[in-house]
Design a protein around this motif. Sequence first.
Motif, PDB file in Angstrom:
ATOM      1  N   ALA A 136       4.751  -0.328  -6.318  1.00  0.00           N
ATOM      2  CA  ALA A 136       6.062   0.256  -6.614  1.00  0.00           C
ATOM      3  C   ALA A 136       6.543   1.139  -5.464  1.00  0.00           C
ATOM      4  CB  ALA A 136       5.985   1.058  -7.907  1.00  0.00           C
ATOM      5  N   GLY A 137       5.636   1.911  -4.882  1.00  0.00           N
ATOM      6  CA  GLY A 137       6.002   2.753  -3.748  1.00  0.00           C
ATOM      7  C   GLY A 137       6.416   1.936  -2.549  1.00  0.00           C
ATOM      8  N   PHE A 138       5.681   0.861  -2.287  1.00  0.00           N
ATOM      9  CA  PHE A 138       6.026  -0.003  -1.155  1.00  0.00           C
ATOM     10  C   PHE A 138       7.378  -0.669  -1.374  1.00  0.00           C
ATOM     11  CE2 PHE A 138       5.954  -4.157   0.962  1.00  0.00           C
ATOM     12  CZ  PHE A 138       5.797  -3.749   2.278  1.00  0.00           C
ATOM     13  N   LEU A 157      14.857   0.765  -0.513  1.00  0.00           N
ATOM     14  CA  LEU A 157      15.787   1.886  -0.564  1.00  0.00           C
ATOM     15  C   LEU A 157      16.127   2.467   0.801  1.00  0.00           C
ATOM     16  CD1 LEU A 157      14.442   3.762  -3.697  1.00  0.00           C
ATOM     17  CD2 LEU A 157      16.398   2.223  -3.547  1.00  0.00           C
ATOM     18  N   VAL A 158      15.241   2.311   1.784  1.00  0.00           N
ATOM     19  CA  VAL A 158      15.473   2.905   3.096  1.00  0.00           C
ATOM     20  C   VAL A 158      16.035   1.841   4.034  1.00  0.00           C
ATOM     21  CG1 VAL A 158      14.391   4.072   5.040  1.00  0.00           C
ATOM     22  CG2 VAL A 158      13.622   4.556   2.728  1.00  0.00           C
ATOM     23  N   ALA A 215      -3.385   2.475  -9.832  1.00  0.00           N
ATOM     24  CA  ALA A 215      -3.285   2.691  -8.386  1.00  0.00           C
ATOM     25  C   ALA A 215      -2.613   1.502  -7.712  1.00  0.00           C
ATOM     26  CB  ALA A 215      -4.671   2.927  -7.806  1.00  0.00           C
ATOM     27  N   VAL A 216      -2.983   0.289  -8.116  1.00  0.00           N
ATOM     28  CA  VAL A 216      -2.387  -0.905  -7.508  1.00  0.00           C
ATOM     29  C   VAL A 216      -0.901  -0.994  -7.846  1.00  0.00           C
ATOM     30  CG1 VAL A 216      -2.404  -3.432  -7.576  1.00  0.00           C
ATOM     31  CG2 VAL A 216      -4.550  -2.184  -7.396  1.00  0.00           C
ATOM     32  N   LEU A 217      -0.564  -0.776  -9.106  1.00  0.00           N
ATOM     33  CA  LEU A 217       0.847  -0.832  -9.498  1.00  0.00           C
ATOM     34  C   LEU A 217       1.658   0.279  -8.839  1.00  0.00           C
ATOM     35  CD1 LEU A 217       0.609  -1.745 -13.292  1.00  0.00           C
ATOM     36  CD2 LEU A 217       1.230  -3.227 -11.378  1.00  0.00           C
TER      37      LEU A 217
END
Length: 82
Positions: A17-19, A25-26, A11-13
């Motif tokens: 990665a999502g953050f 990317l945005v 969950a932490v990784l």
Amino acid sequence: MSKFTSFLVGAVLGAAAGFAAGSLLVDDDLLDDVKKKIKVNEKLQDLKKKYDNGTEIVKNQLASFPKSVEDDSELKDFDDIV
């Protein structure tokens, strides 16, 4: 490793990665453009007003409920009658 530890590490990784992906990317100009479109969109603003009114109604209804009863002797008397 236990299942919970594996889940926690994943969950932490995953969150990191999502953050990172979201921030790298945005483009900031794209985010500003989306925010402007949301502010201009009448349907979304109407939906926001309805949501705000609905939450205010729920808050008022919850505030009108009586506080919890500490002395339940009245409840016991009612049970005796029934």
